[in-house]
Motif scaffolding. Structure first.
Motif, PDB file in Angstrom:
ATOM      1  N   UNK A  97      -8.057   6.943  -3.038  1.00 41.81           N
ATOM      2  CA  UNK A  97      -7.394   5.835  -2.346  1.00 41.81           C
ATOM      3  C   UNK A  97      -6.350   5.253  -3.298  1.00 41.81           C
ATOM      4  N   UNK A  98      -5.077   5.503  -2.989  1.00 44.44           N
ATOM      5  CA  UNK A  98      -3.980   5.001  -3.822  1.00 44.44           C
ATOM      6  C   UNK A  98      -3.212   3.977  -2.994  1.00 44.44           C
ATOM      7  N   UNK A  99      -3.382   2.713  -3.331  1.00 48.63           N
ATOM      8  CA  UNK A  99      -2.735   1.645  -2.562  1.00 48.63           C
ATOM      9  C   UNK A  99      -1.411   1.228  -3.202  1.00 48.63           C
ATOM     10  N   UNK A 100      -0.502   0.680  -2.395  1.00 50.83           N
ATOM     11  CA  UNK A 100       0.743   0.148  -2.971  1.00 50.83           C
ATOM     12  C   UNK A 100       0.432  -0.980  -3.952  1.00 50.83           C
ATOM     13  N   UNK A 101       1.352  -1.173  -4.902  1.00 42.09           N
ATOM     14  CA  UNK A 101       1.170  -2.256  -5.872  1.00 42.09           C
ATOM     15  C   UNK A 101       1.128  -3.595  -5.158  1.00 42.09           C
ATOM     16  N   UNK A 102       0.266  -4.516  -5.614  1.00 45.64           N
ATOM     17  CA  UNK A 102       0.182  -5.831  -4.966  1.00 45.64           C
ATOM     18  C   UNK A 102       1.423  -6.679  -5.183  1.00 45.64           C
ATOM     19  N   UNK A 103       2.209  -6.391  -6.234  1.00 44.65           N
ATOM     20  CA  UNK A 103       3.461  -7.109  -6.458  1.00 44.65           C
ATOM     21  C   UNK A 103       4.412  -6.221  -7.243  1.00 44.65           C
ATOM     22  N   UNK A 104       5.661  -6.656  -7.355  1.00 46.59           N
ATOM     23  CA  UNK A 104       6.691  -5.784  -7.926  1.00 46.59           C
ATOM     24  C   UNK A 104       6.529  -5.577  -9.426  1.00 46.59           C
ATOM     25  N   UNK A 105       5.691  -6.377 -10.064  1.00 46.21           N
ATOM     26  CA  UNK A 105       5.514  -6.253 -11.514  1.00 46.21           C
ATOM     27  C   UNK A 105       4.182  -5.624 -11.898  1.00 46.21           C
ATOM     28  N   UNK A 108       4.989  18.399   0.682  1.00 45.11           N
ATOM     29  CA  UNK A 108       4.041  17.564   1.432  1.00 45.11           C
ATOM     30  C   UNK A 108       4.436  16.091   1.262  1.00 45.11           C
ATOM     31  N   UNK A 109       4.517  15.320   2.358  1.00 49.04           N
ATOM     32  CA  UNK A 109       4.922  13.912   2.233  1.00 49.04           C
ATOM     33  C   UNK A 109       3.893  13.116   1.428  1.00 49.04           C
ATOM     34  N   UNK A 110       4.395  12.304   0.515  1.00 47.99           N
ATOM     35  CA  UNK A 110       3.503  11.459  -0.275  1.00 47.99           C
ATOM     36  C   UNK A 110       2.706  10.513   0.617  1.00 47.99           C
ATOM     37  N   UNK A 111       3.339  10.070   1.699  1.00 48.69           N
ATOM     38  CA  UNK A 111       2.656   9.116   2.585  1.00 48.69           C
ATOM     39  C   UNK A 111       1.373   9.704   3.162  1.00 48.69           C
ATOM     40  N   UNK A 112       1.340  11.057   3.275  1.00 54.12           N
ATOM     41  CA  UNK A 112       0.161  11.725   3.842  1.00 54.12           C
ATOM     42  C   UNK A 112      -0.665  12.403   2.757  1.00 54.12           C
ATOM     43  N   UNK A 113      -0.670  11.826   1.565  1.00 51.80           N
ATOM     44  CA  UNK A 113      -1.370  12.469   0.441  1.00 51.80           C
ATOM     45  C   UNK A 113      -2.857  12.642   0.711  1.00 51.80           C
ATOM     46  N   UNK A 114      -3.415  11.793   1.582  1.00 50.76           N
ATOM     47  CA  UNK A 114      -4.877  11.842   1.771  1.00 50.76           C
ATOM     48  C   UNK A 114      -5.323  13.080   2.535  1.00 50.76           C
TER      49      UNK A 114
END
Length: 1608
Positions: free
Chosen positions: A1550-1558, A1537-1543
């Motif tokens: 709700x798993x959002x991308x990190x706000x910054x690289x660190x 199953x694609x991670x992008x379609x985890x919902x």
């Protein structure tokens, strides 16, 4: 040739007549030649001072007005402002001219008539001799000549405001002042600098066929100059004649003020000697253009004799001079004769009087050889002359002059001639020349723009574009391929670091060094001039190169490929000051990155002053680049630090409203903003603005409160649907990004559309709708104003009414299309995303110009419509500031970061992290936690009171209305407390204490409040029922005991009487021996039965079998009695999973379902264990409902969807219940046995025997009873009640103390608690602590809180203080109750009843515990009460000492309300964990729409392993959801199953991308520190971590943690 002033004077002295001024002519002040030198200068200065006083401009003579003064928003900015007094005229002119209103030169205003004047008007028609036709406007009308106002304003303005005034006047096609009269200086001044901003565009006839045009700076354009002057008086208006000469037929325009214009007939006070200049530029066909090439026309105000210096200057620079006169006498002849040898051609325009005067004609004939005149040089304008024909002849003469004369001069040549004559030039002062020198040093060697940019601006171009691509790829990961997400991100980060290093290592070119030095070293005024000069010089270089390239382009007409290449070359060939400033931003960004990566030390930084310099420029009115239009990127650190400096320079007062504009290119967006606010956004043809620029406007102090802000930030943007971007694949995405960012930043968005192109209009609306849809999804709803430009028909508004229904239908379709693009699975209409009212949100603006021609004036209706729009914007700002608190600069900066970070990701709505919503959520969470605890505390106290009341009631009363009333009262109290929370939340949100995003998240907190209320409703019902049952059980036991006591007391009474009646007095031994005999005899006759012991194991076994039968489960044969089971003995077995063959095969490799089933069992056992412990700590016997509730808890969990996907077998359910109920049965049996012991009558008898003998002995010996019985009462009744009270209240007080102490911030919300615990874990850096935190979060939290409580109260005396406070409070009530009961009772029994009644809400005083009431009734109640009062202090100290000696852990176990449990409920929440990495949910309460966490962990920490290799997975959820990876789990049936379609699998997370690289450095650090240990723990192989993880330090981990939880 310069005319000799001395020679002129000699000639004039020979004449006897002097020139005069006819008041009926041009109303000009004549100054004779005798007024020279100091006297004339004094006169002029006096006139100037008088005028400035009238205009109230005195203070600006020394402190000049600047552009900032005009831009400042004040109460007048939003009004239809008309002048009411002379002092208003300068401001009226300035506001109107800045708004491009061609009525700016109108200086009329009306004064209200006085009472006498009004009376006179009323009586005028009736008064004696009244003439009804007679009128005069002199009473009510007052004014000044417009040119006087203009001169005064220019003299009071700084050089930059002068530039802006003349630029706007030029757009209005007003004649401009060329030479200012000598008013504040000894000589007149040429305004060269003031005109340098003006750029004009025209089409020479030589380019008519190609439809080409020329665009050039006005001061650099060489052209013939034609001058018009007056000699003596004249009967017609020279200025009016010039207007006709320069205006095409049927298109008259007043370039020059004349006597017939408003206030043109008012006598001039200081403007005599002013030389004005206007131009004509061709733009159409030869047949329609008045002149084939540009010409300049100058106009001297006043007589040439009085202003000979100005006249001399004009004769030097002009191709021809037209002298208007009506008479030439000897004096005029002498004057004109001095022009002999002048290179200019001279023409005379004679009025009708001159034609008839033979003297004039005679002198003209004498002048003919001197001035080389012929018949064509003399034009006659008599009363009978046809005006149109005369104008045409004059135009013909001018054309003839331009054809015959080769004299072409630009403004710089005019300045050179002026200097030779001693005329001052405005740009010759030191600051201006200093700025010019610095700019020339930068540009002197520039020849080729492309090479110059490559050498001087090295950080831009390919390098900056590559940085942009890498930054976006870090977020989008399109090119990831098969590389693991974290490895791919590492590669990108390394590449980005290399690029920053390349940028930082670029050597600075000399030109750039000079630019930086100029900004750092020059004064503010010099710096402003320097940047202006640099702009002019760069523009000139670029125009030259552009012209050269255009010639090449035209020559390549037959080669499409080369044409395209050259076209791109031309398009990229711009070089402006913004490129230099952009380079500074790049230098700063690269250096900052190097410092952050530790490659250079902070002390080695060179460019730290640059943000402060840029902030100063913004304060001066310079637009600052927000988005680099060439690379489509934001230099985020640069922008952040510039705005931070700006905030500091404003003293922290930076609340602002943001206004932005969007629209197709070349639709007048920048012009609209400049017109509305007096700004300086770049304006020219084609794609002028690239990216986005922001300009700051201050709000006047006296207007800030009304407007609700201190600043207005205006953002201008590049045009959408740019042709040069249309061929690019991502052109729609580019426009969408821009629109989303601009709409996202704005409080008010102006959507600018050209009405003539319906397709473009639809495209723009699609982009705008998409942007507003995104804003709706993230909770931001700016106001939108639609501006329709170039509306030619006055009925446009009405006509568009008919199309609105169709438009709204289209907008709905656009909204649905945008929702599909954003993957929003819901129905959305346009009205959902925008509150659209076409009546107040649609604006129809006419074209800016009256027609398409270089000589076209500005449309008056355009200016007025823009003014109406501006007023509406101010209304909106007022409304907006009331509804939503405006952001300050730091908040705006955070908002920019969040928007830009989300835009760099492909899925904006999914990726966006709203910093204000997060901040508001955190603040509201903290506030809600306070309110929730207050609710819980009040309810605990209330329930304690109600339970106490119940325990003080007789059992029969509990079956009456009393218990119902108590239950209803509790429900009402619950409702009251819930309402209090709602009320406080509403107030908190209304006050705006936590920002602007409260309304969006309020629903979560309302839901959580109702969930808390529901939980407490159930809890309170249980507690009251338990209290009632306990009271019944207690009374049942004590009732039977009371009957037995009655018998005992009767026997003791008889025995006492018998002993007293004896003659022989018994000693103690005899008395005791006989009492023992009596006691044995009495017991032998009594019937006492102990309660039957219940077999709890068997009862619970039966309930289990009944439950399993209902659920269709069978007890398996191997099952034994509950006696043989406990939770600790539960282990997973193969038969617990009921899998298909294919699933079994996968399970062999993954153990996923096994692990999850084991976690489920552990979780359920923990939950049930907590319930069992709660019942064990409660007072009372076992109730069979306990078993039912345990089974309910288990069944409810097993019914949930995630459990059903595990495919557990019936055997799993049966065994789990057996082990849980087996453990419970053992504990419940102990509870029951303990209860039986407490109520064992034989045990009680032993205690009674001692007490009754003591009473008997005292009575027999006639001892004082009051003291001893009072002591007994305190020990047997009062002390247990006080200890019980302490145990009920102390837990609440401890929790309250912790939650109000300095440590309360740690428990303020789940986020705060997560931060505190993780920080502590990092400090300790212990593997097993991390394991406990990850694997058993609930247990970890409970242990953490318990340890904190123990440590906290072990280290200080806070607990003793709490105990003392609680006990002293209730003892004070006891004292009061004693005093209250003393006077109302005759017997001790009645006294005790009254005493207990008073304290029935506070203490459960067991009167049954007091033995022998009937024997002490004779005691004096006063003494009894007094002794109790005496004992209370000792009793208090005794109880406190006993509590002090208890271990804290044991003490906690005694408390009715466990403080650790209350704090746990506050910080634990729903307890759900991320399905991938097991991070706990941070959402408020236990009932919320979705789960979320601030930062996720590498999935290997949650035991995720690669199926094939058994290696721990180090992917981060927050990276995986934007990468190309897949996952498998029981929920996906072990399908990819694609991670992008985890919902689709986990819709509530709700798993959002990190706000910054660190952002995830904390958990990366933990993983790399304990990689081997985690592998051993999970029976896996260690993860092969990315190389950059090894470089993460403990300090960086802490920094990322602080950023993630916003603790910086």
């Amino acid at each position: 040739m310069a005319i000799n002033q001395q020679d002129l004077g000699e000639r004039l002295t020979k004449t006897t007549e002097s020139g005069g001024s006819n008041p009926d002519q041009e109303s000009e002040t004549y100054q004779g030649p005798e007024m020279v030198g100091e006297e004339l200068l004094k006169e002029r200065r006096r006139a100037l001072q008088d005028l400035l006083s009238k205009l109230k401009m005195d203070q600006h003579r020394s402190t000049k007005l600047g552009l900032k003064d005009l831009q400042e928003i004040n109460p007048e900015s939003s009004k239809d402002w008309t002048p009411q007094a002379l002092g208003d005229l300068p401001w009226h002119f300035l506001r109107k001219v800045m708004a491009l209103n061609r009525m700016a030169r109108n200086t009329n205003f009306w004064q209200e008539a006085t009472g006498d004047q009004a009376s006179g008007k009323e009586n005028g028609r009736l008064g004696d001799g009244g003439n009804i036709l007679h009128h005069s406007n002199s009473d009510a009308r007052a004014s000044l000549h417009p040119l006087d106002v203009l001169c005064a304003v220019l003299l009071c303005s700084d050089s930059f405001l002068q530039q802006e005034i003349l630029s706007r006047m030029s757009m209005c096609q007003f004649a401009l002042p060329l030479l200012l009269p000598a008013l504040d200086s000894p000589k007149c001044t040429l305004l060269l600098w003031a005109m340098r901003d003006i750029v004009r565009k025209w089409r020479p006839h030589s380019l008519a066929q190609s439809r080409g045009f020329r665009e050039e700076s006005l001061v650099l354009t060489a052209m013939p100059t034609i001058s018009f002057v007056r000699l003596g008086s004249c009967s017609f208006s020279k200025s009016k004649l010039l207007n006709m000469v320069l205006s095409p037929s049927q298109q008259h325009h007043d370039f020059f003020i004349h006597r017939d214009t408003e206030s043109g007939n008012v006598p001039r006070e200081i403007a005599d000697g002013l030389v004005e200049i206007s131009w004509y530029f061709p733009g159409e066909k030869e047949s329609s253009d008045l002149f084939p090439e540009p010409i300049a026309v100058t106009n001297l105000r006043g007589d040439i004799e009085s202003h000979w210096l100005q006249f001399s200057f004009l004769t030097e620079v002009s191709s021809a001079v037209f002298i208007v006169t009506e008479s030439i006498s000897e004096r005029e002849y002498a004057l004109l004769s001095s022009l002999q040898g002048s290179a200019a051609q001279y023409y005379f325009i004679l009025s009708s009087q001159a034609e008839q005067c033979s003297e004039t004609l005679g002198f003209l004939n004498k002048l003919a050889p001197v001035l080389k005149l012929n018949k064509l040089n003399v034009l006659e304008k008599s009363n009978s002359t046809n005006e149109t024909e005369f104008v045409e002849s004059l135009q013909c003469a001018i054309r003839s002059i331009t054809n015959s004369s080769n004299k072409r001069v630009n403004m710089e040549a005019l300045a050179a001639a002026a200097r030779e004559l001693g005329v001052l030039v405005d740009e010759d002062f030191e600051e201006c020349q200093s700025g010019r020198k610095w700019a020339r040093e930068i540009t002197m060697n520039m020849r080729d723009v492309t090479n110059c940019k490559a050498e001087m601006l090295k950080l831009q171009g390919d390098l900056w574009n590559t940085v942009t691509k890498v930054e976006k790829e870090l977020c989008r990961m399109k090119e990831q391929g098969i590389v693991p997400p974290e490895d791919y991100k590492m590669q990108l980060k390394e590449k980005l670091s290399e690029l920053h290093a390349q940028q930082n290592n670029c050597e600075l070119n000399d030109g750039l060094i000079k630019f930086i030095n100029g900004l750092e070293q020059l004064t503010a005024v010099e710096k402003h001039h320097f940047l202006k000069w640099l702009k002019y010089m760069l523009d000139h270089i670029v125009k030259d190169e552009h012209f050269r390239l255009q010639v090449q382009y035209n020559a390549l007409a037959g080669d499409p490929q080369k044409l395209e290449e050259l076209g791109e070359f031309i398009s990229a060939g711009s070089l402006e000051v913004k490129h230099f400033l952009r380079e500074l931003g790049q230098l700063y960004e690269a250096e900052h990155a190097m410092v952050k990566e530790g490659k250079i030390a902070e002390s080695q930084r060179q460019f730290t002053p640059l943000p402060g310099i840029a902030a100063d420029l913004m304060l001066e009115g310079f637009p600052m680049e927000l988005i680099d239009g060439d690379a489509s990127n934001i230099p985020l650190q640069w922008v952040t630090d510039v705005l931070t400096q700006l905030h500091a320079k404003l003293g922290g007062r930076s609340r602002m409203v943001v206004i932005t504009v969007l629209g197709v290119q070349s639709t007048g967006k920048s012009t609209l903003l400049n017109t509305m606010f007096g700004l300086q956004f770049a304006v020219s043809s084609g794609r002028c603005t690239r990216g986005a620029f922001m300009s700051l406007i201050k709000v006047a102090e006296n207007f800030q409160q009304e407007l609700g802000c201190e600043l207005i930030l205006v953002i201008d943007t590049e045009g959408l649907k740019a042709p040069e971007l249309a061929k690019l694949e991502d052109s729609y995405e580019h426009d969408n990004e821009l629109a989303t960012l601009v709409v996202g930043l704005s409080d008010i968005t102006i959507v600018n559309m050209a009405m003539e192109n319906a397709t473009e209009m639809k495209d723009v609306l699609q982009i705008v709708v998409h942007a507003f849809l995104r804003m709706e999804e993230i909770g931001h709803k700016p106001n939108c104003q639609f501006v329709h430009q170039n509306v030619s028909d006055v009925s446009a508004h009405g006509q568009n009414m008919r199309d609105r229904k169709h438009l709204l239908e289209q907008l709905d379709e656009m909204t649905k299309a945008a929702a599909r693009m954003e993957n929003l699975h819901k129905e959305v209409t346009f009205s959902d995303i925008m509150d659209y009212d076409p009546e107040i949100q649609d604006w129809y603006l006419p074209s800016l110009w009256h027609r398409v021609h270089p000589m076209a004036p500005v449309n008056l209706e355009y200016s007025e419509s823009v003014g109406e729009l501006k007023k509406r914007l101010f209304q909106l700002i007022r409304i907006h500031s009331v509804e939503i608190l405006p952001k300050n600069i730091p908040q705006f900066t955070e908002w920019v970061k969040s928007l830009w970070n989300a835009l760099k990701h492909k899925n904006f709505c999914f990726s966006f992290r709203n910093p204000f919503a997060t901040e508001a959520y955190n603040q509201l969470s903290a506030k809600f936690s306070e309110l929730e605890w207050e609710f819980q505390k009040n309810m605990h106290l209330w329930l304690s009171e109600q339970e106490t009341i119940i325990q003080n009631q007789a059992p029969d009363k509990l079956e009456s209305e009393i218990f119902t009333q108590l239950s209803q009262g509790t429900q009402q109290k619950l409702q009251h407390e819930e309402d209090k929370i709602f009320e406080c939340l509403e107030k908190y949100i209304k006050d705006g204490a936590a920002g602007t995003h409260m309304l969006e998240i309020k629903e979560d907190f309302i839901r959580s409040t109702r969930s808390t209320t529901s939980t407490f409703r159930h809890y309170s019902h249980q507690q009251l029922e338990r209290a009632k049952n306990n009271r019944k059980r207690h009374c049942k036991y004590y009732n039977s005991e009371a009957e037995f006591r009655k018998i005992i007391e009767q026997e003791v009474d008889k025995f006492l009487e018998d002993c007293r009646s004896r003659e022989h007095k018994l000693n103690n031994e005899e008395l005791e021996r006989e009492f023992q005999a009596m006691w044995r005899e009495m017991l032998s006759e009594s019937m006492l039965f102990s309660s039957m012991k219940r077999p709890i194991f068997q009862e619970m076994q039966s309930q289990l079998e009944e439950d399993l039968e209902i659920r269709g489960r069978l007890m398996h044969q191997e099952a034994q009695s509950l006696l043989h089971y406990s939770m600790s003995s539960f282990t997973m077995k193969k038969e617990y999973l009921d899998l298909a063959w294919s699933e079994t095969l996968k399970e062999v490799f993954t153990n996923e379902r096994w692990r999850k089933a084991e976690e489920l069992a552990t979780s359920l056992m923990h939950q049930c264990s907590a319930y069992i412990g709660e019942k064990a700590n409660s007072k009372g016997d076992y109730n069979k409902i306990y078993c039912r509730e345990l089974l309910c808890m288990i069944n409810e969990r097993l019914r949930q969807e995630d459990v059903s996907k595990l495919r557990t077998s019936g055997c799993f359910e049966v065994d789990l219940k057996l082990h849980i109920l087996g453990e419970a049965a053992s504990v419940f049996q102990e509870i029951h046995d303990s209860s039986l012991k407490e109520t064992d009558p034989w045990k009680s008898l032993k205690e009674l025997k001692v007490q009754y003998f003591s009473i008997l002995k005292d009575l027999y010996l006639d001892k004082e009873q009051s003291h001893k019985r009072a002591r007994n009462f305190c020990d047997q009744c009062l002390k247990p009640a006080l200890v019980d009270y302490m145990n009920k209240r102390l837990g609440i007080a401890m929790a309250d103390d912790i939650l109000r102490s300095r440590q309360s911030i740690d428990y303020a919300s789940r986020g705060f608690f997560q931060f505190t615990t993780q920080k502590k874990l990092l400090e300790e850096n212990d593997f097993y602590n991390y394991v406990s935190y990850i694997e058993n979060y609930e247990g970890f939290v409970k242990t953490w809180i318990q340890k904190h409580l123990v440590d906290h109260y072990s280290e200080n005396e806070g607990l003793e203080d709490l105990e003392r406070e609680i006990l002293s409070t209730v003892i004070e009530r006891v004292r009061g109750a004693l005093e209250n009961s003393e006077d109302k009772s005759n017997t001790v029994s009645a006294f005790i009843d009254n005493f207990c009644q008073v304290l029935q809400k506070d203490l459960v005083i067991s009167k049954d515990s007091l033995v022998g009431i009937r024997f002490i009734n004779s005691i004096n109640t006063g003494k009894f009460s007094a002794f109790i009062q005496t004992f209370l202090s000792d009793l208090e100290q005794q109880i406190l000492a006993e509590f002090k000696n208890l271990e804290i852990e044991f003490k906690l176990s005694l408390l009715s309300v466990k403080p650790q449990d209350e704090i746990f409920k506050r910080v634990f929440g729903c307890g759900k964990q991320c399905p991938f990495c097991k991070v706990p949910c941070e959402a408020v309460g236990t009932d919320h729409k979705e789960h979320f966490a601030s930062v996720h962990r590498p999935q290997g920490l949650g035991s995720y392993q690669c199926i094939e290799t058994n290696i721990l997975v180090y992917d981060l959820c927050s990276s995986a959801v934007v990468a190309n990876g897949i996952f498998q789990c029981p929920e996906t049936q072990w399908e990819d199953h694609p991670f992008k379609d985890y919902r689709t699998i986990f819709p509530d997370w709700c798993i959002q991308p990190d706000p910054n690289i660190n952002a995830s450095d904390y958990w990366k650090f933990v993983f790399k520190e304990f990689n081997q240990e985690f592998a051993e723990r999970y029976d896996a192989e260690p993860a092969d971590l990315p190389g950059d993880w090894e470089k993460i330090t403990k300090e960086q981990a802490l920094e990322s943690l602080e950023e993630a939880f916003r603790m910086k």
